[in-house]
Structures are given as structure tokens and as C-alpha cells.
Design a protein around this motif. Structure first.
Motif, mmCIF file in Angstrom:
data_model
loop_
_atom_site.group_PDB
_atom_site.id
_atom_site.type_symbol
_atom_site.label_atom_id
_atom_site.label_comp_id
_atom_site.label_asym_id
_atom_site.label_seq_id
_atom_site.Cartn_x
_atom_site.Cartn_y
_atom_site.Cartn_z
ATOM 1 N N GLY A 16 0.859 -1.100 -0.061
ATOM 2 C CA GLY A 16 0.022 -0.067 -0.061
ATOM 3 C C GLY A 16 0.969 1.261 0.008
ATOM 4 N N THR A 17 2.155 1.146 -0.049
ATOM 5 C CA THR A 17 2.883 2.362 0.154
ATOM 6 C C THR A 17 2.965 2.959 -1.430
ATOM 7 N N VAL A 18 2.528 2.249 -2.293
ATOM 8 C CA VAL A 18 2.259 2.952 -3.720
ATOM 9 C C VAL A 18 1.008 2.447 -4.220
ATOM 10 N N LYS A 19 -0.090 3.371 -4.651
ATOM 11 C CA LYS A 19 -1.174 3.306 -4.874
ATOM 12 C C LYS A 19 -1.401 3.148 -6.238
ATOM 13 N N PRO A 20 -2.374 2.168 -6.712
ATOM 14 C CA PRO A 20 -2.378 1.769 -8.292
ATOM 15 C C PRO A 20 -3.269 2.988 -8.724
ATOM 16 N N CYS A 21 -3.080 3.144 -10.049
ATOM 17 C CA CYS A 21 -3.923 4.077 -10.907
ATOM 18 C C CYS A 21 -5.375 3.659 -10.962
ATOM 19 N N ARG A 22 -6.505 4.415 -10.703
ATOM 20 C CA ARG A 22 -7.865 4.167 -10.884
ATOM 21 C C ARG A 22 -8.595 5.005 -11.282
ATOM 22 N N GLY A 23 -10.046 4.875 -11.828
ATOM 23 C CA GLY A 23 -10.927 5.811 -12.219
ATOM 24 C C GLY A 23 -10.391 6.367 -13.581
ATOM 25 N N GLU A 24 -10.719 7.573 -13.717
ATOM 26 C CA GLU A 24 -10.731 8.195 -15.327
ATOM 27 C C GLU A 24 -9.407 8.569 -15.402
ATOM 28 N N VAL A 25 -8.528 8.030 -16.331
ATOM 29 C CA VAL A 25 -7.009 8.402 -16.261
ATOM 30 C C VAL A 25 -6.775 9.255 -17.660
ATOM 31 N N VAL A 26 -5.870 10.214 -17.501
ATOM 32 C CA VAL A 26 -5.476 11.000 -18.905
ATOM 33 C C VAL A 26 -3.954 10.789 -18.913
ATOM 34 N N ILE A 27 -3.592 10.245 -20.223
ATOM 35 C CA ILE A 27 -2.196 10.080 -20.497
ATOM 36 C C ILE A 27 -1.796 11.141 -21.201
ATOM 37 N N LEU A 28 -0.714 12.141 -20.703
ATOM 38 C CA LEU A 28 -0.168 12.950 -21.357
ATOM 39 C C LEU A 28 1.086 12.816 -21.818
ATOM 40 N N LEU A 29 1.140 13.315 -23.237
ATOM 41 C CA LEU A 29 2.399 12.852 -24.009
ATOM 42 C C LEU A 29 3.010 14.432 -24.467
ATOM 43 N N HIS A 30 4.335 14.405 -24.212
ATOM 44 C CA HIS A 30 4.934 15.761 -24.676
ATOM 45 C C HIS A 30 5.595 15.788 -26.007
ATOM 46 N N GLY A 31 6.293 16.821 -26.655
ATOM 47 C CA GLY A 31 6.769 16.843 -27.952
ATOM 48 C C GLY A 31 7.970 16.486 -28.248
ATOM 49 N N LEU A 32 8.595 16.648 -29.418
ATOM 50 C CA LEU A 32 9.955 16.160 -29.638
ATOM 51 C C LEU A 32 10.983 17.213 -28.767
ATOM 52 N N CYS A 33 11.929 16.588 -28.254
ATOM 53 C CA CYS A 33 12.917 17.089 -27.542
ATOM 54 C C CYS A 33 12.487 17.743 -26.376
ATOM 55 N N ARG A 34 11.040 17.821 -26.093
ATOM 56 C CA ARG A 34 10.583 18.256 -24.638
ATOM 57 C C ARG A 34 10.507 17.199 -23.424
ATOM 58 N N SER A 35 10.105 17.536 -22.391
ATOM 59 C CA SER A 35 9.939 16.731 -21.338
ATOM 60 C C SER A 35 8.727 16.818 -20.586
ATOM 61 N N TRP A 36 8.251 15.718 -19.813
ATOM 62 C CA TRP A 36 7.138 15.680 -19.049
ATOM 63 C C TRP A 36 7.004 17.044 -18.417
ATOM 64 N N ARG A 37 7.933 17.838 -18.082
ATOM 65 C CA ARG A 37 7.475 18.972 -17.333
ATOM 66 C C ARG A 37 6.852 19.951 -18.198
ATOM 67 N N SER A 38 7.048 20.122 -19.637
ATOM 68 C CA SER A 38 6.341 20.989 -20.372
ATOM 69 C C SER A 38 4.444 20.648 -20.300
ATOM 70 N N MET A 84 -9.986 18.801 -12.143
ATOM 71 C CA MET A 84 -11.006 18.691 -12.700
ATOM 72 C C MET A 84 -11.601 17.295 -12.393
ATOM 73 N N GLY A 85 -10.766 16.366 -11.547
ATOM 74 C CA GLY A 85 -11.156 14.930 -11.072
ATOM 75 C C GLY A 85 -10.548 13.769 -12.091
ATOM 76 N N TYR A 86 -9.719 14.112 -12.738
ATOM 77 C CA TYR A 86 -9.132 13.163 -13.523
ATOM 78 C C TYR A 86 -7.602 12.620 -12.866
ATOM 79 N N GLU A 87 -7.330 11.458 -13.064
ATOM 80 C CA GLU A 87 -5.767 11.152 -12.650
ATOM 81 C C GLU A 87 -4.931 11.072 -14.073
ATOM 82 N N THR A 88 -3.895 11.642 -13.793
ATOM 83 C CA THR A 88 -2.872 11.983 -14.983
ATOM 84 C C THR A 88 -1.726 11.194 -14.892
ATOM 85 N N ILE A 89 -1.461 10.668 -15.950
ATOM 86 C CA ILE A 89 0.044 10.024 -16.436
ATOM 87 C C ILE A 89 0.572 10.721 -17.166
ATOM 88 N N LEU A 90 2.085 11.247 -16.598
ATOM 89 C CA LEU A 90 2.909 12.074 -17.659
ATOM 90 C C LEU A 90 3.795 11.179 -18.119
#
Length: 353
Positions: A106-128, A139-145
Motif C-alpha cells: 500500500g505504499t504505492v497506490k495503483p491508478c484508478r478511475g478516469e485516467v488521462v495520459i499526457l505525451l510531450h513533444g519532440l525534445c521536450r520533457s514531461w515538465r512541459s 477537474m477530477g482526472y488522474e493523470t499519467i505524464l
């Protein structure tokens, strides 16, 4: 002696460029500095922060900001926690076992519910994409960068790793959405194509909607113009080469999403605004033209005065993205602008209007 050192450096750079920018169709993934297979041993681990390496590591599994990543050069894996502290490394099975242990306790929680996967562009990073992710979370979504070595591997390899992340999402995830900027959209389209062509890959039935932000759906004139630039080859790498010289072959492996998707494009230029990119035809966001973003089958199409590199962080994009994921349109159902067919490619005469 100085001349000898200079020539040695040029030779090394040229070798790296050759390795990174000329992927062959259907070839297995190749690693820039040779392929080193991890041994089936337990690697000692010092729990220290990483140096980043955003252009050398790609996610293959994500759970509550813990992630297993693969190194694009050597092929070994690492497990990072939410603070980017390395918790394990070496063989994928070792990292998986360590993550599974954390999930069970339980130290890591699995993803659940409505998930949004975000993908960055060329030569960028997740921070963008972090601002957009934080907005979606409110807005209630769980996100995966989704973090991927955008310049170090061909698009097919990015798509393969994206598939691993999707396939590893637990049943508690009830809905999957995508929000992608620039090259990230091409990665998703390759994943969709892979699932359509392969007998061992099935498109996840939980996928609901996608928002494409500044996507080079018809290739990139800017990339083609820069194809002979050494700096472009060094920085943009394998994926950059595919957007330029390799677009014809790459496009054969890109599918139109079977799920609902909307496109947000930047539009300076032909509508009378003062600023635009003089080497692009029609309206543009200074990197991709409006025409290049278009893809028949889109459920809605929104054009705003936005600059390619920062458009995903603008308030109007944040609001439009949430609206589309929630409702299937950017503004309203009555004002939807679906793309039924690709219009004629604009030329120089469009710029003069």
C-alpha cells in the motif's frame, strides 16, 4: 594535434547522428552505444536522485508517479519513486518485483478511475505538460505524464512503450484518455495502428477521447527544411528524421483514432494577423501550419492565436481540453467543427491574402 582531436570529435558526432537519424523500417530497436543485455542478477542500489536524463529514458509502467523506465542507449531498467529517487535498477523483472511489493503493502497506490495520459513533444520533457496535468487533476482526472526519450528512438519504439504502460493499467482504471502535444500525437497514432495491424495487440476498450495539441498530422515542413542541419540531426535524432525525410514511411504506420478526438491548432498569418512564420503556408503556430495539424475524422477543430512551444500551457487550451474530455466538444455541440476531408494544401497564394 588539435586538428586530430577536432577530426576525432567530428567523426564521433557523425557516427552518433548516423545511428540516431536513419532508422530502417521494421528493424528492431537499436541502441546508440550498443545493446547491453542486463544480467539476471540483483544489482546493488543507492537510493539517490537521478540526473534527469529525460532524453534517454522511457516509461514502460506507471503507478501513482512511480515508474519503471528503460534506457534508450543500453536497454537496462530503473524504478523511480514520485521524487525521482531510484529504488531499483537492472533487469525489468527486478524492477517489477520491487514495484509489486510496494503495491501490495500500500505504499504505492495503483491508478484508478478516469485516467488521462499526457505525451510531450519532440525534445521536450514531461515538465512541459505538467501545468495541463495539474489542471486536469483539479477537474477530477488522474493523470499519467508519459516520459519518453523523444529524440533517441524512432516513433515505433515510443509507441511500443506506450502500449506497455496502457496494458499494465489495472482494472480499477475505468477510462483512458489522451492529451498530446506535437510529436506525442504521432506516438498515439502509431500505437493505434500497431493494434490494428498486429494479432497480439488489441486497442484497449477503456479508451474514450483524445485532444491533439499542435499535431503534425500531415508531416512537418519545418522539419523537412531543417533536414540537412547538423544541429537539427543531433538534437532531434531518430524521431526528427522520421518527421522530415522519413515521413512517407512513417505515415504508413499511423492510424486515424477509432475513438473521439479533437484538434487544437495555432493560427497566425493568413487571417490578417501581423505575425506568422514566413516559411510556412497559410496559418501557423510558428512551427506547424494549421493545414498540417488537420486529420479527417476529427470530431472538433479549434484554431487559436497560439505559439507551438507554449500552447499547451495557455488557459484557453486548458479549458478547451477539459471541455472536450468531458463533453466531446471544445466550445459547444452547436459550434463543433468536425473535419470530414482534408482541404487542398495551401500555397504561397494563401500567405498573400
Amino acid at each position: 594535434m588539435r586538428h586530430f582531436i577536432f577530426l576525432a570529435i567530428v567523426f564521433l558526432m557523425g557516427s552518433l547522428v548516423q545511428a540516431q537519424t536513419e532508422p530502417k523500417k521494421n528493424d528492431p530497436p537499436k541502441f546508440s552505444f550498443g545493446s547491453i543485455e542486463p544480467k539476471n542478477v540483483a544489482y546493488p542500489n543507492w537510493k539517490t536522485a537521478t540526473f534527469g536524463g529525460t532524453q534517454f529514458w522511457t516509461d514502460v509502467r506507471v503507478a501513482s508517479d512511480w515508474r519503471i523506465q528503460r534506457n534508450s542507449s543500453f536497454g537496462h531498467f530503473r524504478l523511480l519513486d514520485e521524487d525521482n529517487i531510484r529504488q531499483a535498477w537492472g533487469e525489468e523483472s527486478k524492477c517489477t518485483a520491487e514495484l509489486e511489493k510496494r503495491l501490495k503493502t500500500g505504499t504505492v497506490k495503483p491508478c484508478r478511475g478516469e485516467v488521462v495520459i499526457l505525451l510531450h513533444g519532440l525534445c521536450r520533457s514531461w515538465r512541459s505538460m505538467k501545468t495541463l496535468a495539474e489542471h486536469l487533476e483539479t477537474m477530477g482526472y488522474e493523470t499519467i505524464l508519459f516520459r519518453y526519450a523523444s529524440s533517441r528512438q524512432p516513433v515505433a519504439e515510443h509507441a511500443r512503450c506506450l502500449r506497455q504502460v496502457i496494458d499494465s493499467l489495472p482494472p480499477d482504471v475505468t477510462e483512458i484518455n489522451f492529451v498530446a502535444h506535437s510529436l506525442g500525437n504521432i506516438v498515439v497514432r502509431h500505437y493505434v495502428s500497431d493494434c490494428a495491424k498486429s494479432s497480439d495487440c488489441k486497442l484497449d476498450s477503456r479508451i474514450n477521447r483524445m485532444v491533439m495539441i499542435g499535431p503534425p498530422n500531415q508531416g512537418s515542413r519545418m522539419a523537412r527544411l531543417m533536414k540537412d542541419s547538423l544541429s537539427f540531426k543531433m538534437i532531434a535524432g531518430a524521431s526528427g528524421a522520421q518527421l522530415s525525410l522519413g515521413w512517407e514511411k512513417l505515415s504508413e504506420n499511423l492510424a486515424t483514432p477509432e475513438f473521439e478526438f479533437g484538434i487544437i491548432a495555432g493560427g497566425y498569418g493568413a487571417d490578417g494577423s501581423a505575425l506568422s512564420n514566413p516559411v510556412l503556408y497559410g496559418q501557423d503556430d510558428f512551427t506547424v501550419s494549421k493545414w498540417e495539424t488537420m486529420l479527417p475524422g476529427a470530431d472538433d477543430f479549434l484554431v487559436k492565436h497560439l505559439v507551438h512551444s507554449t500552447m499547451m500551457n495557455q488557459l484557453e487550451v486548458l479549458e478547451a481540453t477539459t471541455q472536450f474530455l468531458d463533453k466531446g466538444y471544445f466550445i459547444s455541440n452547436e459550434r463543433k467543427r468536425p473535419i470530414q476531408s482534408l482541404p487542398a494544401k495551401p500555397g504561397l497564394e494563401e500567405v498573400a491574402k
